[in-house]
Structures are given as structure tokens and as C-alpha cells.
Design a protein around this motif. Structure first.
Motif: not given
Length: 228
Positions: A51-56
């Protein structure tokens, strides 16, 4: 390298242009953060790290279509090649998450007044966005601004292809047009045609400050409404 944000100088340039082309998210509506959160929500079932990788990645690659992003996220973050049916389903899920939130989002300060003012001066308006075309048409109808635009162009066509189609539809040379964008992809597309470009937002001001040349950029449309 220099940035011109002097509204008097920009207004003189705008007077000479016949056709104004706008990106949508981050230029007309303040919806970039909404889409970032929705991408994170879409990939939340795969865990916090994904989730964090996608958002970044989304925040670092504004102006790129969701079709490219979704295919990229599944392939490189989940090690999965989507079938056509699976891909369409994920895209539909994302659309259902964002459309009403984008309709309800705030305008970029001064955008609606700017559009109204220059529409009254006889300028032609088009939209060139990474949002899917049919979804974008629904959004601008629901926001009550569809009557201002002679054409709406989105994904899956590229920003460059959309600009080419807009010029063909309007039968206008690129030198008579100006493109308002908030992402490097917008700037790069304008350079390819080439046509004049105005960067919108703090991120574009920072980006253009690092480019060789003399570029136009403003934080939002409020200053440009003073003399309109």
C-alpha cells in the motif's frame, strides 16, 4: 533558467492565445490527494508495505494514467500479470472509489472564475487529462462545467496524442494554444508539439526552476483573475 509568475506578463500572453488546454486533476480540481488515497485503499488488501509503495509511486508520477499504474503495480509490486478481465475489474474498482469524491472535491483556487472570465472573452477550452475520457466527461457534467469545454480528451490516449487530436479538432496551430498542467508529463507533452505551457502549483514551480529556459508558472489561478 527563470520562472515568470508575474500575472501582468502572463495575461499579455493569454490575450494572444485562441485555445486554452487544461489538465484536470491538480489544475481545475484539487483531487490529486484523493486519487493517491484511493490507490492506497485499492492495494490495502495486499499489506501495508505494498500500500505504501503504491502511494509513494503515485505521488512521484502524477500525470500518468491509472491504466499504466495499475499494470505496473501488479507486475512489479505483486509479481502478477493481469488478464484483460482482471485488469478491467481493477480499473472499475478504482473508478468506483474516486468518481464521487472527485466530483465533490474543491476547485483549484480561482480556476472556475478564470474559466468563466476567459470563456466570456471568446477563448476555446479543451481538457487533456490522464483520467479515462468517459469518466472525465461524467465528472465535468456533475460539476456543472461541461458547457465550457469544446472537447474532453483523457486516457487511454497519451497526453501528446490528445494534444495532437485537439489541434486537429479545433483546426488551430500549436502556436495559438497554451497548456495548463501540474506534472512533468504535461510539460513534456507541450514541448513535443511544441506549444506554450503554464505550470500550476508549487510542485511545478519547483520542477520548472530546475529546467533551462524561461518558464511560466503560478501557484493557482487567483492572481490571473485580477486583470481578467
Amino acid at each position: 533558467m527563470s520562472i515568470c509568475s508575474n500575472h501582468h506578463e502572463i495575461e499579455e500572453i493569454l490575450k494572444k492565445k485562441r485555445l486554452f488546454i487544461f489538465d484536470f486533476d491538480g489544475v481545475i480540481v484539487d483531487s490529486n490527494s484523493i486519487k493517491g488515497h484511493m490507490f492506497a485503499k485499492l492495494y490495502e488488501p495486499y499489506g501495508e508495505r505494498i500500500k505504501n509503495e503504491v502511494h509513494k509511486h503515485h505521488l512521484s508520477n502524477s500525470g500518468i494514467s491509472r491504466f499504466e499504474k495499475i499494470a505496473y503495480y501488479h507486475k512489479f509490486f505483486l509479481n502478477k500479470d493481469l488478464t484483460v478481465k482482471e485488469f478491467d475489474l481493477v480499473c472499475e474498482q478504482f473508478s468506483s472509489l474516486v468518481i464521487n469524491k472527485v466530483v465533490a472535491s474543491n476547485e483549484i483556487p480561482g480556476a472556475n472564475k478564470f474559466i468563466q472570465n476567459y470563456f466570456n472573452k471568446g477563448k476555446l477550452f479543451f481538457i487533456n487529462s490522464a483520467t479515462p475520457t468517459e469518466e472525465l466527461k461524467k465528472i465535468i457534467v456533475k460539476r456543472g462545467i461541461n458547457s465550457f469545454f469544446s472537447g474532453v480528451y483523457g486516457s487511454p490516449m497519451s497526453k501528446v496524442d490528445n494534444l495532437t487530436m485537439i489541434l486537429k479538432q479545433a483546426s488551430i496551430d500549436a502556436k495559438h494554444c497554451i497548456f495548463f498542467g501540474d506534472a512533468p508529463t504535461d510539460f513534456n507533452a507541450a514541448q513535443i508539439l511544441p506549444m506554450d505551457f503554464i505550470g500550476i502549483g508549487k510542485n511545478m514551480i519547483s520542477f520548472l526552476e530546475k529546467k533551462e529556459g524561461h518558464w511560466l508558472a503560478v501557484e493557482n489561478f487567483q492572481a490571473l483573475n485580477n486583470g481578467a
